[in-house]
Enzyme design. Structure first.
Site, PDB file in Angstrom:
ATOM      1  N   HIS A  74     -79.909 -50.974  15.227  1.00 38.59           N
ATOM      2  CA  HIS A  74     -78.871 -50.337  14.264  1.00 38.59           C
ATOM      3  C   HIS A  74     -79.719 -50.610  12.777  1.00 38.59           C
ATOM      4  CE1 HIS A  74     -74.313 -50.033  15.189  1.00 38.59           C
ATOM      5  NE2 HIS A  74     -75.068 -50.004  16.032  1.00 38.59           N
ATOM      6  N   GLU A 117     -75.234 -42.681  15.796  1.00 34.13           N
ATOM      7  CA  GLU A 117     -74.210 -42.562  14.986  1.00 34.13           C
ATOM      8  C   GLU A 117     -74.646 -42.406  13.586  1.00 34.13           C
ATOM      9  OE1 GLU A 117     -74.866 -45.888  16.177  1.00 34.13           O
ATOM     10  OE2 GLU A 117     -74.032 -45.734  18.182  1.00 34.13           O
TER      11      GLU A 117
END
Length: 320
Positions: A38, A106
């Protein structure tokens, strides 16, 4: 036989804490490691997000377990050429024990370079093209590529493992499962959904490995465990595509404020009953998963590893 691994949460723990957890996981009897990739955590309560490729390099020096990214988006934040180099170097450091889990990503992590966030069909096309480039680079040949999404000029990887790392493709719906079956060396999905696994296998996955995982909170106080998960990981219960399209941790927090504590309590695995943990993990084996990764939410990692070493993993492995 299903293999049981530990999931290193880059969003919740510092890089040094992740290294400590990797050591404890190996000592407890886990057979593999997975790690998230991430740029941002899901919310500020989680509070971390180290650069995964640096952490993987450090992991290669503190554990003998294989490591899988669950998952990297190799399409937007970093060009596929750079992802290929990172994966090849990781596989070299881990002496072949690296598996490259990839997905469509994402907005939370990928929009940070300023580009528009594509819709789901476009993201799947980008992923397919990115994997074509990465596979070519893993051959060690010089690669030039001009496609609808990427351009590569005279790129060649000089540091390569003996065998290229497998590419495991993540997906959460029938179309993504079919894509994984067609272009992946394995399939990653988080829910123990036997129908989705069957769709992957029908779509070309055959007997390729299927990986999944779950978050738990081992705690002697079940209610405290539920509170911990509701505080740190309410985003796990966001419906639909919200987690893929919301652009910042603040937006995720706003959406997560609608997630009720009762919803978290009904969906998770909490407390110190070994049988509850065994049942939750065994559901993946029953759904035809080859590998299951467990993450412990919250600060009390040693208690978790002690319990899994003595109670949970023996029960799972004894039933295999």
């Amino acid at each position: 036989m299903t293999r049981y691994g530990y999931f290193l949460s880059s969003e919740e723990f510092t890089p040094r804490e992740l290294l400590d957890q990797a050591r404890m996981a190996e000592q407890a009897g886990f057979e593999a490691l997975a790690i998230s990739d991430h740029f941002h955590p899901w919310n500020d309560q989680q509070g971390e997000s180290g650069f995964v490729w640096s952490v993987i390099g450090a992991l290669s020096q503190v554990t003998s377990l294989p490591v899988t990214t669950l998952v990297t988006c190799p399409t937007v934040r970093m060009h596929p050429v750079v992802n290929a180099q990172a994966a090849a170097t990781s596989a070299t450091l881990l002496d072949g024990g690296f598996r490259f889990g990839v997905g469509t990503g994402e907005a939370l992590n990928e929009h940070v370079t300023g580009g528009a966030w594509p819709d789901a069909p476009a993201r799947m096309h980008m992923l397919e093209e990115a994997l074509q480039i990465i596979r070519k680079l893993f051959t060690g040949e010089r690669v030039t590529h001009r496609g609808p999404h990427y351009t590569v000029e005279n790129a060649r990887l000089y540091t390569l493992p003996g065998e290229p790392p497998p590419l495991y493709v993540s997906g959460f719906g029938p179309q993504a499962a079919a894509l994984a079956g067609r272009i992946g060396d394995g399939f990653v999905t988080m829910q123990p959904d036997a129908d989705l696994v069957a769709g992957f296998r029908r779509g070309g996955g055959g007997d390729k490995p299927v990986l999944g995982g779950l978050k738990v909170c081992w705690d002697t106080d079940r209610e405290r465990a539920i509170d911990t998960v509701h505080r740190l990981w309410p985003n796990e219960q966001l419906p639909g595509e919200l987690a893929q399209v919301l652009p910042t941790p603040e937006h995720i927090e706003q959406a997560s404020s609608l997630v009720r504590r009762e919803t978290v309590a009904a969906a998770g695995t909490f407390g110190d009953d070994p049988e509850e943990h065994v049942r939750a993990i065994r559901a993946y084996a029953e759904a035809d998963f080859d590998e299951v990764y467990v993450a412990q939410i919250g600060p009390d990692q040693q208690q978790f590893f002690d319990a899994y070493r003595s109670k949970v993993l023996p029960a799972l492995q004894g039933a295999a």
